[in-house]
Design an enzyme around this catalytic site. Structure first.
Site, PDB file in Angstrom:
ATOM      1  N   HIS A  72       0.841  -1.201   0.000  1.00 50.89           N
ATOM      2  CA  HIS A  72       0.000   0.000   0.000  1.00 50.89           C
ATOM      3  C   HIS A  72       0.873   1.248   0.000  1.00 50.89           C
ATOM      4  CE1 HIS A  72      -4.207  -1.497   1.414  1.00 50.89           C
ATOM      5  NE2 HIS A  72      -3.674  -2.305   0.511  1.00 50.89           N
ATOM      6  N   TYR A 201      -9.272   5.834   7.337  1.00 53.92           N
ATOM      7  CA  TYR A 201      -9.423   6.169   8.761  1.00 53.92           C
ATOM      8  C   TYR A 201     -10.405   7.337   8.835  1.00 53.92           C
ATOM      9  CZ  TYR A 201      -5.148   3.491   9.776  1.00 53.92           C
ATOM     10  OH  TYR A 201      -4.205   2.493   9.909  1.00 53.92           O
ATOM     11  N   PRO A 293      -4.706   0.240  18.660  1.00 54.13           N
ATOM     12  CA  PRO A 293      -4.471  -0.264  17.300  1.00 54.13           C
ATOM     13  C   PRO A 293      -4.549   0.797  16.205  1.00 54.13           C
ATOM     14  CG  PRO A 293      -6.648  -0.880  18.081  1.00 54.13           C
ATOM     15  CD  PRO A 293      -5.943  -0.252  19.241  1.00 54.13           C
ATOM     16  N   LYS A 297       0.635  -0.236  15.151  1.00 48.60           N
ATOM     17  CA  LYS A 297       2.028  -0.332  15.582  1.00 48.60           C
ATOM     18  C   LYS A 297       2.343  -1.557  16.441  1.00 48.60           C
ATOM     19  CE  LYS A 297       3.480   3.079  13.377  1.00 48.60           C
ATOM     20  NZ  LYS A 297       4.255   2.709  12.172  1.00 48.60           N
ATOM     21  N   TYR A 385       3.899   6.460  10.088  1.00 47.56           N
ATOM     22  CA  TYR A 385       3.040   5.343   9.702  1.00 47.56           C
ATOM     23  C   TYR A 385       3.853   4.244   9.000  1.00 47.56           C
ATOM     24  CZ  TYR A 385      -1.274   2.967   8.265  1.00 47.56           C
ATOM     25  OH  TYR A 385      -2.273   2.035   8.097  1.00 47.56           O
TER      26      TYR A 385
HETATM   27  C1  PHB Z   1      -6.524  -4.151  10.498  1.00 45.57           C
HETATM   28  O1  PHB Z   1      -6.502  -4.411   9.277  1.00 45.57           O
HETATM   29  O2  PHB Z   1      -6.945  -4.961  11.355  1.00 45.57           O
HETATM   30  C2  PHB Z   1      -5.994  -2.809  10.961  1.00 45.57           C
HETATM   31  C3  PHB Z   1      -5.392  -1.981  10.028  1.00 45.57           C
HETATM   32  C4  PHB Z   1      -4.909  -0.743  10.448  1.00 45.57           C
HETATM   33  C5  PHB Z   1      -5.040  -0.363  11.770  1.00 45.57           C
HETATM   34  C6  PHB Z   1      -5.645  -1.213  12.703  1.00 45.57           C
HETATM   35  C7  PHB Z   1      -6.137  -2.443  12.297  1.00 45.57           C
HETATM   36  O3  PHB Z   1      -4.575   0.858  12.165  1.00 45.57           O
END
Ligand code: PHB
Ligand code: APR
Length: 390
Positions: A72, A201, A293, A297, A385
């Protein structure tokens, strides 16, 4: 029995450390209290920093990630009904992340360890580290009705937040830092195509939402929920309605819904234990720290700890130097705290905090508006990130 390093825990941290040590000819045993199946049944995030992906390759366990992982180059931030792309690749001069489930990574490490015929003991009960404040530590465990003892040089506590390792350290020797958040994440897995080819997000006055994936046919979605919620409060129909209410209309309008086959609610926490070394015992991964989450990280920090711990142990056994293991805790914590800050910032900027009211929502929107219009702010987000250098 004797081994050079005993690793407590067969999660990503323990398995990655074990594989790197095995490949370097350093004898080690992994002791895991659960079954393999239980370890592999856990659903966890799956965004790998380049350093994490590189370590999986270094361990000789990266083949399937290369085949099935999704590189990505960016992700979207959505707020105030619109979404804006954070161009990771261009903001970080060519870095990206790899979307690849932690369960798959754990499976690949287990398979690689099996092929190397390295020693692992599953369903090891009452695993207990002993004498790690002396030069001859050992670990005991129960299995098949007998007590077993492994004498070793070092113990790696890779047994997660609820493990025995951190609990074995005298309280006076450890300093913990913690922040809990007044909400949880309700997550689902469904075999429907993701709404976007990249993650989204979303900040919304009804609460945070995240659109992620495990593949282009399996979606992973989350909505912020109350800690008082129960799974039975969230039938699929309510989940799909709620996440679409929080997303920009053009995104919600193209979302494919379906039956979830996994649904869970998880609390969010920031936690750090200092130091991460106690004589011959080292803590790595969730055993030493927890991040919310939001910044993806957790797994990457565990691998960062393993980078420093493996390098230190290799230098001890092969380079005959203690410099690496002596520097481990300080080096790991410097990186841990930067990731704790980033994860805290992502969480406080994207989630609804009822106690901060309408003012708090406006401050979040101003922060996000600045973020998407400032190359400096977007670059800071992007470089955290994709992962800060080891
Ligand atoms: C996930 O795909 O479970 C996931 C992806 C990004 C995040 C948290 C969880 O920041
Ligand atoms: N004895 C032996 N094994 C134990 C004990 C114990 N007393 N306590 C816990 N374990 C095992 C757990 O069953 C688990 O398999 O230790 C392992 C710890 O693995 P994780 O919790 O996955 O921790 P870590 O390897 O540090 O990986 C961190 O995993 O939980 C996610 O979000 C977290 O992504 C992060 C990553």
């Amino acid at each position: 029995m004797r081994s050079q390093v005993v690793i407590i825990g067969s999660g990503p941290a323990g398995l990655l450390l074990g594989q790197l040590l095995t490949n370097a000819g350093i004898d080690n045993v992994v002791l895991e209290r659960s079954t393999r199946e239980h370890v592999l049944s856990r659903v966890r995030a799956g965004v790998l920093e380049e350093g994490t992906a590189a370590m999986l390759e270094e361990a000789g366990a990266g083949q399937r990630m290369r085949r099935e992982g999704l590189p990505h180059d960016g992700f979207d931030v959505a707020f105030d009904g619109k979404h804006h792309r954070i161009d990771l690749f261009n903001l970080t001069s060519g870095k990206r992340v790899m979307v690849y489930g932690q369960t798959e990574l754990t499976h690949d490490l287990m398979d690689t360890r099996d092929r190397a015929d390295a020693a692992s003991v599953y369903e090891a009960a009452e695993v207990t580290p002993h004498d790690f404040d002396r030069d001859a530590p050992y670990v005991t465990y129960e299995k098949d009705g007998a007590t077993h003892r492994i004498d070793c040089d070092f113990i790696a506590g890779c047994d997660g937040y609820h493990g025995v390792s951190r609990r074995s350290v005298p309280e006076s020797a450890i300093h913990s830092f913690e922040r809990t958040y007044p909400f949880g994440w309700l997550g689902i897995l469904a075999d429907v195509p993701p709404v976007s080819h990249e993650l989204i997000y979303c900040n919304h006055k009804r609460g945070f939402a995240l659109c992620s994936m495990r593949s282009m046919t399996r979606s992973r979605y989350y909505v912020q929920c109350s800690l008082d919620d129960h799974l039975e409060d969230w039938p699929d129909d309510r989940f799909w309605d709620e996440i679409r209410r929080r997303l920009p209309e053009d995104v919600a309008g193209r979302m494919t819904t379906g039956t979830s086959f996994e649904k869970s609610i998880a609390p969010l926490r920031s936690f750090v234990a200092e130091p991460m070394r106690f004589g011959r015992l080292f803590l790595a991964g969730d055993a030493a720290h927890i991040v919310p989450p939001t910044g993806a990280k957790g797994l990457n920090l565990a691998c960062g700890d393993v980078r420093y711990l493996f390098d230190g142990l290799r230098d001890y056994y092969i380079g005959k130097s203690t410099a690496g293991i002596d520097a481990y805790s300080a080096r790991a914590l410097a990186r841990v705290w930067k990731a704790e800050r980033f994860s805290w910032w992502m969480t406080t900027t994207l989630h609804l905090f009822p106690e901060t009211g309408a003012f708090g929502q406006r401050i979040q929107e101003a922060e996000l508006d600045y973020l998407i219009h400032s190359r400096a702010a977007s670059t800071a987000l992007a470089e955290n990130y994709v992962g800060l250098p080891f």
